[in-house]
Write a protein that holds these residues in place. Structure first.
Motif, short mmCIF file in Angstrom:
data_model
loop_
_atom_site.label_atom_id
_atom_site.label_comp_id
_atom_site.label_asym_id
_atom_site.label_seq_id
_atom_site.Cartn_x
_atom_site.Cartn_y
_atom_site.Cartn_z
N PRO A 1 42.43 33.39 47.48
CA PRO A 1 43.16 34.77 47.92
C PRO A 1 42.53 35.82 47.05
O PRO A 1 41.75 35.60 46.00
CB PRO A 1 44.48 34.39 47.02
N LYS A 2 42.84 36.83 47.40
CA LYS A 2 42.25 38.23 46.95
C LYS A 2 43.04 38.65 45.77
O LYS A 2 43.96 38.38 45.93
CB LYS A 2 42.43 39.29 48.26
N PRO A 3 42.41 39.14 44.93
CA PRO A 3 43.16 39.36 43.50
C PRO A 3 43.71 40.65 43.49
O PRO A 3 43.30 41.63 44.65
CB PRO A 3 41.90 39.65 42.52
N PRO B 1 55.04 34.38 36.02
CA PRO B 1 55.30 35.83 35.59
C PRO B 1 54.64 35.91 34.28
O PRO B 1 54.42 35.29 33.31
CB PRO B 1 56.86 35.49 35.13
N GLY B 2 53.72 37.11 34.34
CA GLY B 2 53.16 37.64 33.05
C GLY B 2 51.90 37.02 32.96
O GLY B 2 50.97 37.26 32.31
N THR B 3 51.62 36.00 34.06
CA THR B 3 50.07 35.70 34.25
C THR B 3 49.66 35.98 35.61
O THR B 3 49.42 35.59 36.56
CB THR B 3 50.16 34.06 33.97
N GLN B 4 48.56 36.85 35.45
CA GLN B 4 48.05 37.61 36.83
C GLN B 4 46.34 37.23 36.53
O GLN B 4 45.95 37.48 35.42
CB GLN B 4 48.26 39.05 36.53
N ILE B 5 45.98 36.83 37.59
CA ILE B 5 44.40 36.53 37.67
C ILE B 5 43.81 37.88 38.17
O ILE B 5 44.15 38.22 39.65
CB ILE B 5 44.20 35.26 38.66
N ASP C 1 40.31 38.51 38.35
CA ASP C 1 39.11 38.02 38.95
C ASP C 1 39.21 36.43 39.25
O ASP C 1 38.97 35.67 38.26
CB ASP C 1 38.14 38.48 38.00
N VAL C 2 39.44 35.93 40.30
CA VAL C 2 39.33 34.58 40.92
C VAL C 2 38.19 33.75 40.44
O VAL C 2 38.45 32.89 39.97
CB VAL C 2 39.95 34.44 42.33
N ASP C 3 37.01 34.31 40.60
CA ASP C 3 35.84 33.61 40.46
C ASP C 3 35.81 33.23 38.96
O ASP C 3 35.35 32.34 38.51
CB ASP C 3 34.62 34.14 41.23
N LYS C 4 35.64 34.53 38.28
CA LYS C 4 35.66 34.43 36.66
C LYS C 4 36.82 33.33 36.21
O LYS C 4 36.44 32.67 35.20
CB LYS C 4 35.67 35.94 36.13
N PHE C 5 38.18 33.59 36.77
CA PHE C 5 38.88 32.63 36.15
C PHE C 5 38.72 30.98 36.46
O PHE C 5 38.59 30.35 35.61
CB PHE C 5 40.49 32.81 37.02
N LEU C 6 38.28 30.85 37.64
CA LEU C 6 37.93 29.35 37.89
C LEU C 6 36.49 29.04 36.93
O LEU C 6 36.60 27.87 36.43
CB LEU C 6 37.46 29.24 39.45
N GLU C 7 35.69 29.75 36.92
CA GLU C 7 34.42 29.48 35.96
C GLU C 7 34.99 28.99 34.73
O GLU C 7 34.47 28.17 34.13
CB GLU C 7 33.45 30.75 36.03
#
Length: 72
Positions: A19-21, A27-31, A33-39
């Protein structure tokens, strides 16, 4: 969780449209940058997938997977 399971989960994320960031995971946990999150999550899991500090990481990854699957 075994290293094979970590590899399979990582491969799943590589083969799905992410998904696009920003993505609201909880609630209260937003990603932001998806790529950096997964890495970051997989880097920690690869060190020791069964350590207690990695339990929340695994929980977040599984929740993110469910979120993506529910929107397919």
């Amino acid at each position: 969780m075994t290293m094979q399971e970590v590899d399979e989960l990582e491969e799943w994320f590589k083969n799905v449209e992410l998904p696009k960031p920003p993505v609201m995971l909880f609630p209260g946990t937003q990603i932001a940058d998806v790529d950096k999150f997964l890495e970051a999550q997989f880097t920690s899991l690869r060190v020791d997938p069964n350590s207690k500090p990695n339990a929340p990481i695994l929980y977040r990854l599984k929740a993110f997977k469910l979120l993506i699957e529910s929107n397919l």
